[in-house]
Write an enzyme that holds these catalytic residues in place. Structure first.
Site, mmCIF file in Angstrom:
data_model
loop_
_atom_site.group_PDB
_atom_site.id
_atom_site.type_symbol
_atom_site.label_atom_id
_atom_site.label_comp_id
_atom_site.label_asym_id
_atom_site.label_seq_id
_atom_site.Cartn_x
_atom_site.Cartn_y
_atom_site.Cartn_z
ATOM 1 N N ALA A 39 -53.527 -4.073 52.698
ATOM 2 C CA ALA A 39 -54.471 -3.174 53.367
ATOM 3 C C ALA A 39 -53.819 -2.372 54.494
ATOM 4 O O ALA A 39 -54.316 -1.303 54.865
ATOM 5 C CB ALA A 39 -55.652 -3.973 53.903
ATOM 6 N N HIS A 68 -50.794 -0.935 54.309
ATOM 7 C CA HIS A 68 -50.333 0.283 53.620
ATOM 8 C C HIS A 68 -51.539 1.145 53.245
ATOM 9 O O HIS A 68 -51.502 2.374 53.348
ATOM 10 C CB HIS A 68 -49.586 -0.070 52.329
ATOM 11 C CG HIS A 68 -48.366 -0.919 52.528
ATOM 12 N ND1 HIS A 68 -48.321 -2.252 52.176
ATOM 13 C CD2 HIS A 68 -47.151 -0.624 53.040
ATOM 14 C CE1 HIS A 68 -47.121 -2.732 52.447
ATOM 15 N NE2 HIS A 68 -46.393 -1.774 52.981
ATOM 16 N N ARG A 116 -44.442 -10.020 53.725
ATOM 17 C CA ARG A 116 -43.729 -11.297 53.860
ATOM 18 C C ARG A 116 -44.679 -12.457 54.183
ATOM 19 O O ARG A 116 -44.257 -13.614 54.133
ATOM 20 C CB ARG A 116 -42.626 -11.196 54.915
ATOM 21 C CG ARG A 116 -41.476 -10.310 54.456
ATOM 22 C CD ARG A 116 -40.273 -10.373 55.383
ATOM 23 N NE ARG A 116 -39.103 -9.757 54.788
ATOM 24 C CZ ARG A 116 -38.662 -8.526 55.057
ATOM 25 N NH1 ARG A 116 -39.303 -7.780 55.919
ATOM 26 N NH2 ARG A 116 -37.577 -8.056 54.455
#
Ligand code: PAF
Length: 281
Positions: free
Chosen positions: A32, A34, A184
């Site tokens: 979300a 991006h 990550r």
């Protein structure tokens, strides 16, 4: 949505867009955070293009290049739903053909923090972003605040190299519990994810101290360290948000940033004091 795999196709797409083009470069494994950048590009510009490219030159030896999550089909569907006009998905050979050895070396702003912890990382970022800007030729590029030093390095290179691209910083998107969204985070177990919440909590506590009048960078950093005492912190920095030089007094504007290892994930996060990320250009 056009899926462009060759530099020539991306150039042809650019030539077909008469108005202002917004660009969101990414490593893929979209979330979300991006999504908020792409939504903004779609809303503000005549057309929006994203890129999906796991850039090998920004990963150091022993880092997670091979393990980095790759989810092209899901990413393409996500971008299409958001109304992106095109996505550039080059191969490594397309971006780094045989013989390619020109690199873009950022200046003093890249010397500390991530630049020191991950030698070569910001040179890899600066190099690929310069290449992507040269291919896509956007008017405006959107970058998240979470990778704060990256944002400042890219703003500096776009200005210094006269690239003609406005680099807009956008606020970090967080889960409801405060953890900054990151591809990550997928490396974290449930226990590690819970432990990682100490990072935003420490940053928010330090920001609250600053709002109550604390101006001593050491005390602000210590507040973060108290919260994150159980984690392997790599650094906590209280710096000038333009130059990233460490401050002796956090009088007006500052950025508190940190990096920590949680399990096999290396997480970074930051908060701005006395300013909003949109004020940086
Ligand atoms: O932040 C990222 O996703 C990457 O560092 C970027 C800017 C796409 C360059 O590879």
């Amino acid at each position: 949505m056009d899926v462009l795999r060759r530099v020539a196709d991306a150039r042809a797409f650019r030539a077909s867009v008469p108005g202002s083009l917004g660009f969101v470069p990414t490593l893929g494994a979209l979330h979300a955070g991006h999504g908020s950048l792409v939504e903004r590009a779609v809303r503000e510009r005549a057309a929006a293009i994203a890129s999906l490219f796991v850039n090998p030159t920004q990963f150091g030896p022993g880092e997670d290049l091979a393990a980095y999550p790759r989810r092209e089909a899901e990413d393409l569907a996500f971008l299409e739903r958001l109304g992106c006009s095109a996505v550039f998905v080059p191969s490594v050979e397309e971006m780094y053909p045989p013989g390619d050895d020109t690199r873009v070396q950022p200046g003093a702003i890249a010397a500390r923090l991530e630049g020191a912890a991950r030698p070569g990382h910001l040179t890899g970022v600066a190099t690929v972003v310069t290449k992507l800007f040269a291919v896509v030729r956007p008017d405006v590029a959107y970058f998240g605040q979470k990778d704060f030093q990256q944002l400042r390095v890219v703003q500096a290179l776009a200005g210094d190299l006269r690239l003609g691209v406005r680099v807009v910083g956008c606020p970090t998107v967080r889960d409801e519990d405060g953890l900054a969204l990151s591809s990550r985070n997928a490396y974290l177990s449930a226990d590690e994810r819970r432990a990682a919440l100490a990072l935003p909590r420490g940053l928010f506590a330090a920001r609250a101290d600053w709002e109550r009048g604390e101006r001593d960078p050491k005390r602000l950093a210590d507040r973060v360290r108290q919260h994150a005492a159980a984690l392997a912190l790599e650094y906590v920095s209280v710096a000038d948000p333009l130059t990233l030089a460490e401050l002796t007094r956090a009088a007006e504007r500052a950025v508190i940033s940190l990096a920590a290892r949680v399990g096999r994930a290396r997480l970074i996060d930051n908060v701005l004091l006395g300013m909003d990320v949109s004020e940086l250009v």
